[in-house]
Design a protein around this motif. Structure first.
Motif, PDB file in Angstrom:
ATOM      1  N   GLY A  10     -19.967 -34.526  59.468  1.00  0.00           N
ATOM      2  CA  GLY A  10     -18.927 -34.245  60.448  1.00  0.00           C
ATOM      3  C   GLY A  10     -18.237 -35.474  61.003  1.00  0.00           C
ATOM      4  N   ALA A  11     -18.691 -36.669  60.597  1.00  0.00           N
ATOM      5  CA  ALA A  11     -18.077 -37.901  61.120  1.00  0.00           C
ATOM      6  C   ALA A  11     -16.686 -38.123  60.531  1.00  0.00           C
ATOM      7  CB  ALA A  11     -18.976 -39.107  60.843  1.00  0.00           C
ATOM      8  N   GLY A  12     -16.390 -37.432  59.424  1.00  0.00           N
ATOM      9  CA  GLY A  12     -15.053 -37.559  58.835  1.00  0.00           C
ATOM     10  C   GLY A  12     -15.024 -38.377  57.552  1.00  0.00           C
ATOM     11  N   LYS A  13     -16.168 -38.506  56.897  1.00  0.00           N
ATOM     12  CA  LYS A  13     -16.254 -39.334  55.689  1.00  0.00           C
ATOM     13  C   LYS A  13     -15.243 -38.922  54.614  1.00  0.00           C
ATOM     14  CE  LYS A  13     -20.582 -38.284  55.171  1.00  0.00           C
ATOM     15  NZ  LYS A  13     -20.700 -37.601  56.463  1.00  0.00           N
ATOM     16  N   SER A  14     -15.214 -37.638  54.295  1.00  0.00           N
ATOM     17  CA  SER A  14     -14.346 -37.193  53.191  1.00  0.00           C
ATOM     18  C   SER A  14     -12.872 -37.388  53.520  1.00  0.00           C
ATOM     19  CB  SER A  14     -14.599 -35.719  52.868  1.00  0.00           C
ATOM     20  OG  SER A  14     -15.897 -35.559  52.363  1.00  0.00           O
ATOM     21  N   VAL A  15     -12.474 -37.048  54.728  1.00  0.00           N
ATOM     22  CA  VAL A  15     -11.069 -37.203  55.109  1.00  0.00           C
ATOM     23  C   VAL A  15     -10.668 -38.669  55.027  1.00  0.00           C
ATOM     24  CG1 VAL A  15      -9.385 -36.938  56.961  1.00  0.00           C
ATOM     25  CG2 VAL A  15     -11.124 -35.194  56.623  1.00  0.00           C
ATOM     26  N   VAL A  16     -11.513 -39.541  55.563  1.00  0.00           N
ATOM     27  CA  VAL A  16     -11.189 -40.966  55.558  1.00  0.00           C
ATOM     28  C   VAL A  16     -11.221 -41.516  54.129  1.00  0.00           C
ATOM     29  CG1 VAL A  16     -11.954 -43.240  56.331  1.00  0.00           C
ATOM     30  CG2 VAL A  16     -11.916 -41.328  57.939  1.00  0.00           C
ATOM     31  N   ALA A  17     -12.238 -41.138  53.353  1.00  0.00           N
ATOM     32  CA  ALA A  17     -12.343 -41.639  51.980  1.00  0.00           C
ATOM     33  C   ALA A  17     -11.150 -41.168  51.146  1.00  0.00           C
ATOM     34  CB  ALA A  17     -13.665 -41.185  51.350  1.00  0.00           C
ATOM     35  N   TRP A 210     -10.418 -47.905  64.502  1.00  0.00           N
ATOM     36  CA  TRP A 210     -10.665 -46.573  65.048  1.00  0.00           C
ATOM     37  C   TRP A 210      -9.570 -45.613  64.631  1.00  0.00           C
ATOM     38  CZ3 TRP A 210      -9.074 -50.638  68.092  1.00  0.00           C
ATOM     39  CH2 TRP A 210      -7.866 -50.473  68.763  1.00  0.00           C
ATOM     40  N   ILE A 211      -9.945 -44.342  64.636  1.00  0.00           N
ATOM     41  CA  ILE A 211      -9.033 -43.267  64.247  1.00  0.00           C
ATOM     42  C   ILE A 211      -9.069 -42.244  65.381  1.00  0.00           C
ATOM     43  CG2 ILE A 211      -8.560 -41.470  62.526  1.00  0.00           C
ATOM     44  CD1 ILE A 211     -10.341 -43.251  60.592  1.00  0.00           C
ATOM     45  N   PRO A 212      -7.911 -41.898  65.935  1.00  0.00           N
ATOM     46  CA  PRO A 212      -7.933 -40.990  67.076  1.00  0.00           C
ATOM     47  C   PRO A 212      -8.265 -39.554  66.684  1.00  0.00           C
ATOM     48  CG  PRO A 212      -5.680 -41.455  66.435  1.00  0.00           C
ATOM     49  CD  PRO A 212      -6.545 -42.317  65.570  1.00  0.00           C
ATOM     50  N   SER A 213      -8.840 -38.830  67.605  1.00  0.00           N
ATOM     51  CA  SER A 213      -9.016 -37.390  67.448  1.00  0.00           C
ATOM     52  C   SER A 213      -7.620 -36.791  67.277  1.00  0.00           C
ATOM     53  CB  SER A 213      -9.693 -36.838  68.707  1.00  0.00           C
ATOM     54  OG  SER A 213      -9.705 -35.445  68.670  1.00  0.00           O
ATOM     55  N   ASP A 214      -7.450 -35.936  66.289  1.00  0.00           N
ATOM     56  CA  ASP A 214      -6.091 -35.516  65.946  1.00  0.00           C
ATOM     57  C   ASP A 214      -6.116 -34.074  65.430  1.00  0.00           C
ATOM     58  OD1 ASP A 214      -3.569 -35.165  64.858  1.00  0.00           O
ATOM     59  OD2 ASP A 214      -3.519 -37.120  63.857  1.00  0.00           O
ATOM     60  N   PRO A 215      -5.393 -33.172  66.105  1.00  0.00           N
ATOM     61  CA  PRO A 215      -5.378 -31.770  65.642  1.00  0.00           C
ATOM     62  C   PRO A 215      -4.856 -31.637  64.213  1.00  0.00           C
ATOM     63  CG  PRO A 215      -3.844 -32.097  67.497  1.00  0.00           C
ATOM     64  CD  PRO A 215      -4.611 -33.368  67.345  1.00  0.00           C
ATOM     65  N   ALA A 216      -4.060 -32.601  63.750  1.00  0.00           N
ATOM     66  CA  ALA A 216      -3.553 -32.528  62.373  1.00  0.00           C
ATOM     67  C   ALA A 216      -4.702 -32.577  61.363  1.00  0.00           C
ATOM     68  CB  ALA A 216      -2.575 -33.672  62.114  1.00  0.00           C
ATOM     69  N   VAL A 217      -5.750 -33.336  61.679  1.00  0.00           N
ATOM     70  CA  VAL A 217      -6.912 -33.403  60.782  1.00  0.00           C
ATOM     71  C   VAL A 217      -7.626 -32.060  60.764  1.00  0.00           C
ATOM     72  CG1 VAL A 217      -9.130 -34.531  60.332  1.00  0.00           C
ATOM     73  CG2 VAL A 217      -7.208 -35.883  61.204  1.00  0.00           C
ATOM     74  N   PRO A 226      -5.036 -32.183  51.743  1.00  0.00           N
ATOM     75  CA  PRO A 226      -5.140 -33.581  52.184  1.00  0.00           C
ATOM     76  C   PRO A 226      -4.309 -33.849  53.439  1.00  0.00           C
ATOM     77  CG  PRO A 226      -4.671 -33.450  49.828  1.00  0.00           C
ATOM     78  CD  PRO A 226      -4.497 -32.068  50.385  1.00  0.00           C
ATOM     79  N   LEU A 227      -4.844 -34.715  54.285  1.00  0.00           N
ATOM     80  CA  LEU A 227      -4.138 -35.097  55.506  1.00  0.00           C
ATOM     81  C   LEU A 227      -2.770 -35.697  55.196  1.00  0.00           C
ATOM     82  CD1 LEU A 227      -4.200 -35.578  58.606  1.00  0.00           C
ATOM     83  CD2 LEU A 227      -5.305 -37.778  58.131  1.00  0.00           C
ATOM     84  N   LEU A 228      -2.703 -36.498  54.119  1.00  0.00           N
ATOM     85  CA  LEU A 228      -1.442 -37.169  53.775  1.00  0.00           C
ATOM     86  C   LEU A 228      -0.356 -36.187  53.357  1.00  0.00           C
ATOM     87  CD1 LEU A 228      -2.368 -40.415  51.800  1.00  0.00           C
ATOM     88  CD2 LEU A 228      -1.399 -40.229  54.094  1.00  0.00           C
ATOM     89  N   ASP A 229      -0.741 -35.011  52.847  1.00  0.00           N
ATOM     90  CA  ASP A 229       0.243 -34.003  52.462  1.00  0.00           C
ATOM     91  C   ASP A 229       0.580 -33.100  53.646  1.00  0.00           C
ATOM     92  OD1 ASP A 229       0.097 -35.054  49.952  1.00  0.00           O
ATOM     93  OD2 ASP A 229      -1.379 -33.589  49.244  1.00  0.00           O
ATOM     94  N   HIS A 230      -0.427 -32.807  54.455  1.00  0.00           N
ATOM     95  CA  HIS A 230      -0.230 -31.887  55.577  1.00  0.00           C
ATOM     96  C   HIS A 230       0.535 -32.549  56.725  1.00  0.00           C
ATOM     97  CE1 HIS A 230      -0.999 -28.676  58.398  1.00  0.00           C
ATOM     98  NE2 HIS A 230      -1.470 -29.560  59.253  1.00  0.00           N
ATOM     99  N   ALA A 231       0.142 -33.756  57.080  1.00  0.00           N
ATOM    100  CA  ALA A 231       0.765 -34.428  58.233  1.00  0.00           C
ATOM    101  C   ALA A 231       0.784 -35.930  58.014  1.00  0.00           C
ATOM    102  CB  ALA A 231      -0.005 -34.080  59.508  1.00  0.00           C
ATOM    103  N   HIS A 233       2.636 -38.251  58.945  1.00  0.00           N
ATOM    104  CA  HIS A 233       2.996 -39.152  60.050  1.00  0.00           C
ATOM    105  C   HIS A 233       2.133 -38.923  61.282  1.00  0.00           C
ATOM    106  CE1 HIS A 233       6.294 -40.184  57.498  1.00  0.00           C
ATOM    107  NE2 HIS A 233       6.734 -38.950  57.493  1.00  0.00           N
ATOM    108  N   SER A 234       1.053 -38.163  61.099  1.00  0.00           N
ATOM    109  CA  SER A 234       0.175 -37.887  62.235  1.00  0.00           C
ATOM    110  C   SER A 234      -0.531 -39.167  62.676  1.00  0.00           C
ATOM    111  CB  SER A 234      -0.854 -36.826  61.833  1.00  0.00           C
ATOM    112  OG  SER A 234      -1.594 -37.283  60.724  1.00  0.00           O
ATOM    113  N   PRO A 235      -0.983 -39.200  63.919  1.00  0.00           N
ATOM    114  CA  PRO A 235      -1.686 -40.400  64.416  1.00  0.00           C
ATOM    115  C   PRO A 235      -2.897 -40.782  63.547  1.00  0.00           C
ATOM    116  CG  PRO A 235      -1.167 -38.921  66.245  1.00  0.00           C
ATOM    117  CD  PRO A 235      -0.779 -38.198  64.981  1.00  0.00           C
ATOM    118  N   ALA A 236      -3.639 -39.788  63.084  1.00  0.00           N
ATOM    119  CA  ALA A 236      -4.824 -40.105  62.279  1.00  0.00           C
ATOM    120  C   ALA A 236      -4.423 -40.710  60.927  1.00  0.00           C
ATOM    121  CB  ALA A 236      -5.680 -38.859  62.071  1.00  0.00           C
ATOM    122  N   ALA A 237      -3.375 -40.140  60.298  1.00  0.00           N
ATOM    123  CA  ALA A 237      -2.925 -40.675  59.003  1.00  0.00           C
ATOM    124  C   ALA A 237      -2.436 -42.113  59.169  1.00  0.00           C
ATOM    125  CB  ALA A 237      -1.818 -39.798  58.428  1.00  0.00           C
TER     126      ALA A 237
END
Lengths: 250, 103
Positions: A10-17, A210-217, A226-231, A233-237
């Motif tokens: 749940g730390a976000g490994k897959s999204v970040v990787a 650091w990566i902010p908590s972001d509803p886009a994720v 993927p985050l890059l396709d969904h959002a 320009h989101s803060p997390a991306a």
């Protein structure tokens, strides 16, 4: 750079990787993404259709004793050339088999080959100039059992919770005990400016990024895209893009 | 009643397990909470505290290390390696990975 992304579930490994791999590829790197987890994860964050039968199963055979081994003539280079899947932005994805309704037995050949390949990657000159981004399974187990021997840098993800921070501490201790690796703490899902520093204190490591908590994720994960396709320009991306930049100049 | 809580990382297994254990204990059940994760964190959700949870000795490592004599019965294992958690829950950590190449 050879990265392994580690941390608690749940730390976000897959999204970040997955996001990092694509950002590096967009910047012109040749990128190999490695999915060690036997649970699904990286394929969604990267944007690859989950395969049915694991491709690496074809590279496995049983020896006389009935144990799985890698077929003759298959080293890391051939494994990647034949069995890695194309992912968006030119990333190549090599993945271990995923657990099935019948358990791990049907995919154990692929898991064995995957482990064999990642062990030998470090000594393969072919990949010297490649960027490798590995997504490990949750917790310390794979770090302890050398599933990321190729990595020169461990990206230690932690969110501002004690479970996440203690897990990060344990993993950092384990990977450092071998020496020759850099451990970089990334605070994920931070909610305010103080959170990143708090994560650093809880883990006992300096905060590299650091990566902010972001509803886009959350939305991207819910949809399985993927985050890059969904959002894009989101803060997390944006934060992951900055992370890639800092890693490149590190 | 013997309950196992399973699921992918991050879905909330530990939080649900810890809360369930205490809720059951409060309604009068004798509760044994088994932390079967090699990265044991159930103590935190039960209320043992982060630092104390990080120090808990796992039964597996204690037996392997010979620090304590071999204890053949399940009840004996719970007795020797257990920790008291709030609401009378008894917590036992089964195994943990703290070093490289644990064998």
């Amino acid at each position: 750079m050879k990265l392994a992304v580690v941390g608690k579930g749940g730390a976000g490994k897959s999204v970040v990787a997955g996001t990092l791999a694509r950002v590096f590829a967009r910047r012109g790197d040749r990128v190999l993404a490695l999915d060690s987890d036997t649970m699904p994860g990286l394929t969604y964050s990267l944007g690859v259709e989950p395969a049915g039968e694991p491709l690496l199963q074809a590279a496995a055979e049983k020896n006389e004793a009935g144990r799985w081994r890698t077929r003759k003539g298959i080293g890391p280079v051939r494994a990647v050339q034949r069995y890695a899947q194309p992912a968006p932005d030119g990333v190549l994805l090599l993945q271990s088999g995923k657990t099935t309704p019948e358990g791990m037995a049907p995919v154990m050949g692929s898991v064995n080959v995957f482990y064999d390949v990642v062990q030998r990657l470090r000594r393969a000159p072919y990949f010297r100039d490649w960027t490798i981004v590995g997504d490990l399974s949750a917790g310390p187990r794979q770090s302890a059992y050398r599933w990321a021997d190729y990595a020169d840098t461990f990206l230690l993800l932690a969110e501002p919770t004690w479970k996440s921070a203690l897990t990060a501490r344990r993993i950092a201790r384990i990977v450092r005990s071998r020496g020759g690796v850099t451990v970089l703490l990334v605070a994920n899902k931070t909610r305010n400016d103080a959170d990143a520093a708090t994560v650093g204190e809880m883990v006992g490591e300096p905060v590299f990024g650091w990566i902010p908590s972001d509803p886009a994720v959350v939305q991207a994960e819910r949809k399985g895209v993927p985050l890059l396709d969904h959002a894009p320009h989101s803060p997390a991306a944006r934060a992951v893009e900055q992370l890639a930049e800092r890693l490149s100049s590190h | 009643m013997k309950i196992a809580v399973a699921g992918k990382g991050g879905v909330g297994k530990t939080t649900v397990s810890g809360t369930l254990a205490r809720a059951l204990a409060r309604s009068g059940h004798q509760v044994l909470a088994l932390d079967g994760d090699v990265n044991p964190m159930l103590g935190i959700s039960l209320g043992v505290g982060p630092e104390e949870t990080d120090r808990l000795v796992a039964a597996r490592q204690a037996l392997d290390g010979g620090r304590l004599g071999h204890e053949p019965t399940a009840a004996g294992l719970v007795d020797k390696f257990g920790t008291d958690a709030p609401d009378g829950v008894r917590l036992v950590v089964v195994s943990r990975i703290d070093e490289a190449d644990p064998g």
